[in-house]
Design a protein around this motif. Structure first.
Motif, PDB file in Angstrom:
ATOM      1  N   MET A 115      -9.061  11.476   9.098  1.00 50.47           N
ATOM      2  CA  MET A 115      -8.071  11.654  10.168  1.00 50.47           C
ATOM      3  C   MET A 115      -8.129  10.524  11.185  1.00 50.47           C
ATOM      4  N   LEU A 116      -9.345  10.057  11.498  1.00 50.12           N
ATOM      5  CA  LEU A 116      -9.486   8.959  12.452  1.00 50.12           C
ATOM      6  C   LEU A 116      -8.954   7.647  11.884  1.00 50.12           C
ATOM      7  N   LEU A 117      -9.077   7.469  10.560  1.00 50.57           N
ATOM      8  CA  LEU A 117      -8.645   6.224   9.913  1.00 50.57           C
ATOM      9  C   LEU A 117      -7.216   6.309   9.388  1.00 50.57           C
ATOM     10  N   LYS A 118      -6.546   7.388   9.676  1.00 49.30           N
ATOM     11  CA  LYS A 118      -5.217   7.621   9.103  1.00 49.30           C
ATOM     12  C   LYS A 118      -4.225   6.512   9.441  1.00 49.30           C
ATOM     13  N   ASP A 119      -4.173   6.102  10.693  1.00 46.18           N
ATOM     14  CA  ASP A 119      -3.235   5.056  11.098  1.00 46.18           C
ATOM     15  C   ASP A 119      -3.552   3.731  10.415  1.00 46.18           C
ATOM     16  N   TRP A 120      -4.832   3.412  10.315  1.00 41.92           N
ATOM     17  CA  TRP A 120      -5.237   2.173   9.643  1.00 41.92           C
ATOM     18  C   TRP A 120      -4.865   2.207   8.164  1.00 41.92           C
ATOM     19  N   LEU A 121      -5.116   3.332   7.502  1.00 39.14           N
ATOM     20  CA  LEU A 121      -4.754   3.462   6.095  1.00 39.14           C
ATOM     21  C   LEU A 121      -3.244   3.359   5.894  1.00 39.14           C
ATOM     22  N   HIS A 122      -2.496   3.897   6.849  1.00 38.75           N
ATOM     23  CA  HIS A 122      -1.042   3.795   6.772  1.00 38.75           C
ATOM     24  C   HIS A 122      -0.601   2.331   6.854  1.00 38.75           C
ATOM     25  N   ARG A 123      -1.228   1.568   7.747  1.00 35.84           N
ATOM     26  CA  ARG A 123      -0.882   0.150   7.858  1.00 35.84           C
ATOM     27  C   ARG A 123      -1.238  -0.615   6.596  1.00 35.84           C
TER      28      ARG A 123
END
Length: 257
Positions: A115-123
């Motif tokens: 959940m914390l890395l979600k935005d990074w994974l999306h990028r």
């Protein structure tokens, strides 16, 4: 109190698609003293019924991608069935409660990190999708089925992952195809058959408390309806980070039980 817990968790699930097993199973074990195997089995059936109401709302708003749901289910449902068969024939359902608690704690940590890395994974997913579109799209179907297999095993063993890890995987695999609302609706739709099959399997193993299940549903059904209606207006990023922090703290607590 159990119905209030159901209401709170149901609302979070409706808003974010996240938090069913990841929140409810630890609550049942730590706050209500439910045996871990019973908490897992009861939570799975509770989640499958609760999410049906949320998906009905999302389907009416056109925020479910059924093609992606089918791909995930191709991996998750056979994996769940195989895991249940292993538990039944290998007598794995009689493993010590301490093992289940440890497994749940590890699943919570993985979920919180995801959940914390979600935005990074999306990028990262979006970048790969743009720079090498044909290769990325070629791998999408197989990668989605593989993600389903992982979810099928994890959810059946711990009741955790269908919502939280499911959404993390989907933002990476479908960075252009799914907006925030479709991400929640699609993840909820996939979680229903997975949680239902896993829950019925645990029911056959005697890991379901009917009275507890009814109490949770009395609160969670209105909660998930409320959450689904306000999902497009909620500050999802803030809520996600808050849930991740809570899950990390709960995981640490469960390691000390």
């Amino acid at each position: 109190m159990r119905s209030v817990a159901g209401l709170l968790v149901g609302t979070v699930v409706g808003i974010t698609g996240v938090g069913g097993g990841a929140l409810m199973t630890p609550i049942l074990v730590l706050m209500f003293g439910i045996a871990p195997q019973t908490a897992v089995g009861t939570d799975l059936l509770y989640a499958s019924i609760t999410k049906m109401f949320g998906v009905a709302v999302h389907h009416n708003h056109g925020t479910v991608d059924w093609g992606i749901v089918r791909r995930l289910a191709m991996g998750s449902l056979p994996a769940a069935a195989a895991t249940l068969a292993w538990m039944h024939y290998g007598d794995a359902h009689q493993i010590k409660s301490g093992f289940i608690i440890t497994a749940v704690a590890i699943a919570l940590i993985i979920t919180a990190l995801g959940m914390l890395l979600k935005d990074w994974l999306h990028r990262v997913g979006r970048s790969l999708r743009v720079t090498d579109e044909s290769y990325f799209k070629h791998l999408q179907p197989a990668a989605t089925v593989a993600a389903g297999v992982l979810l099928g095993v994890l959810v059946t063993l711990t009741s955790i992952g269908a919502g939280a890890l499911g959404t993390v995987m989907l933002v990476y695999l479908y960075p252009m195809r799914l907006n925030a609302s479709k991400l929640v609706g699609t993840d909820l739709a996939h979680a229903i058959p997975l949680a239902l099959i896993a829950g019925l399997g645990h029911l056959s193993l005697g890991n379901v408390d009917y009275g507890l299940l009814i109490s949770l549903l009395l609160g969670s059904i209105p909660g998930v309806l409320i959450g689904s209606f306000i999902s497009t207006r909620a500050p999802l990023t803030f809520i996600r980070y808050a849930i991740a922090i809570v899950l990390g703290a709960v995981a640490i607590k469960m390691f000390t039980v």
